[in-house]
Structure formats: C-alpha cells, structure tokens
Design a protein around this motif. Sequence first.
Motif, PDB file in Angstrom:
ATOM      1  N   PHE A  29       0.823  -1.203   0.000  1.00 49.31           N
ATOM      2  CA  PHE A  29       0.000   0.000   0.000  1.00 49.31           C
ATOM      3  C   PHE A  29       0.859   1.256   0.000  1.00 49.31           C
ATOM      4  O   PHE A  29       0.480   2.266  -0.614  1.00 49.31           O
ATOM      5  N   ASP A  30       1.992   1.225   0.645  1.00 43.02           N
ATOM      6  CA  ASP A  30       2.780   2.453   0.732  1.00 43.02           C
ATOM      7  C   ASP A  30       3.556   2.746  -0.554  1.00 43.02           C
ATOM      8  O   ASP A  30       4.277   3.739  -0.617  1.00 43.02           O
ATOM      9  N   ASP A  31       3.394   1.909  -1.558  1.00 45.08           N
ATOM     10  CA  ASP A  31       3.986   2.165  -2.868  1.00 45.08           C
ATOM     11  C   ASP A  31       2.946   2.576  -3.909  1.00 45.08           C
ATOM     12  O   ASP A  31       3.296   2.844  -5.064  1.00 45.08           O
ATOM     13  N   ARG A  54       1.427   6.260   0.344  1.00 47.66           N
ATOM     14  CA  ARG A  54       2.733   6.639   0.877  1.00 47.66           C
ATOM     15  C   ARG A  54       2.625   7.769   1.888  1.00 47.66           C
ATOM     16  O   ARG A  54       3.214   7.688   2.965  1.00 47.66           O
ATOM     17  N   ASP A  55       1.858   8.820   1.542  1.00 45.83           N
ATOM     18  CA  ASP A  55       1.806   9.957   2.458  1.00 45.83           C
ATOM     19  C   ASP A  55       0.424  10.200   3.057  1.00 45.83           C
ATOM     20  O   ASP A  55       0.240  11.124   3.842  1.00 45.83           O
ATOM     21  N   ALA A  71     -10.730   4.716   3.309  1.00 44.65           N
ATOM     22  CA  ALA A  71      -9.800   4.297   4.353  1.00 44.65           C
ATOM     23  C   ALA A  71      -9.079   3.032   3.905  1.00 44.65           C
ATOM     24  O   ALA A  71      -9.598   2.264   3.096  1.00 44.65           O
ATOM     25  N   ILE A  72      -7.876   2.854   4.423  1.00 42.47           N
ATOM     26  CA  ILE A  72      -7.137   1.636   4.146  1.00 42.47           C
ATOM     27  C   ILE A  72      -6.789   0.951   5.458  1.00 42.47           C
ATOM     28  O   ILE A  72      -6.596   1.611   6.481  1.00 42.47           O
ATOM     29  N   CYS A  96     -12.543  -0.314  -7.765  1.00 40.41           N
ATOM     30  CA  CYS A  96     -11.324  -0.043  -7.031  1.00 40.41           C
ATOM     31  C   CYS A  96     -10.165  -0.057  -8.017  1.00 40.41           C
ATOM     32  O   CYS A  96     -10.147  -0.891  -8.944  1.00 40.41           O
ATOM     33  N   ALA A  97      -9.221   0.859  -7.850  1.00 45.54           N
ATOM     34  CA  ALA A  97      -8.084   0.934  -8.751  1.00 45.54           C
ATOM     35  C   ALA A  97      -6.820   1.259  -7.979  1.00 45.54           C
ATOM     36  O   ALA A  97      -6.881   1.864  -6.902  1.00 45.54           O
ATOM     37  N   ALA A  98      -5.686   0.869  -8.533  1.00 45.02           N
ATOM     38  CA  ALA A  98      -4.404   1.142  -7.888  1.00 45.02           C
ATOM     39  C   ALA A  98      -3.365   1.463  -8.952  1.00 45.02           C
ATOM     40  O   ALA A  98      -3.395   0.901 -10.051  1.00 45.02           O
TER      41      ALA A  98
END
Length: 126
Positions: A29-31, A54-55, A71-72, A96-98
């Motif tokens: 998730f942080d990427d 990330r932030d 929210a994650i 949902c997308a990433a």
Amino acid sequence: EVQLVESGGGLVQVGGSLRLSCAASGFRFDDYGIGWFRQAPGKEREGVSCINGRDGTINYADSVKSRFTIAIDNAKNMVYLQMNSLKPEDTAVYYCAAESVFYRNCPRLGSENAYWGQGTLVTVSS
C-alpha cells in the motif's frame, strides 16, 4: 500479480449507507495510490476518491465530499469506501483501482499502469 476484488454493493434506499470493500493483493500500500471510481449507466467512469498510500493524502470528488470516506487497513490489505447519505445519482458500478506512486499520487483513468477490479453495483432507490 496485482489483484483487486470489490464487494459490498447492493440496493439501498435514499439516505442510507453502504460500505464498499476492496481486497488488494500483490503490492504494498505504501507504494501505491488507491482509488475508487464509478460508472453510472450511460455515463463515463469518474473518480470518486483516492488515497496516496505513501503519504496518506486523500482526495474526494466534490459530489461526494462530506458523505463518503475512504480508508485503508494495511494489516488486512483492504481499502474501504464508506458511503453515507446516499442519493439516486450515486447509483453506479463502483471500481477499485491502484497505480504506483512512481507515476502519480492517484490512479488515473486510461493509464496503462493502473490496475482495476471488476466492480460492484450500488443502486440507490427513491
């Protein structure tokens, strides 16, 4: 392999609430920036909300501000969209997308680097 699986859609009355879930796998998730999009019948897909993993920066479409919350949960690899005070115009298939934060903060429609789930239908009845 990045995979996104949405769930939680359904039929709800005007003013009601739903929580959509997106089970994510294959990435950290942080990427990534993770977002929710929707497509109403006969309309183009549009962005609803996104979060930079990330932030933590969060964005909402004007049409859903103060009603929807993204929210994650890093421990569960889940992304949620809490939808309150639902309106008939919120009826749509929600996706949902990433996309990697290397490219941008939030997934972008049409990006060849974005990953998408199969969608979940939300119907708001009046």
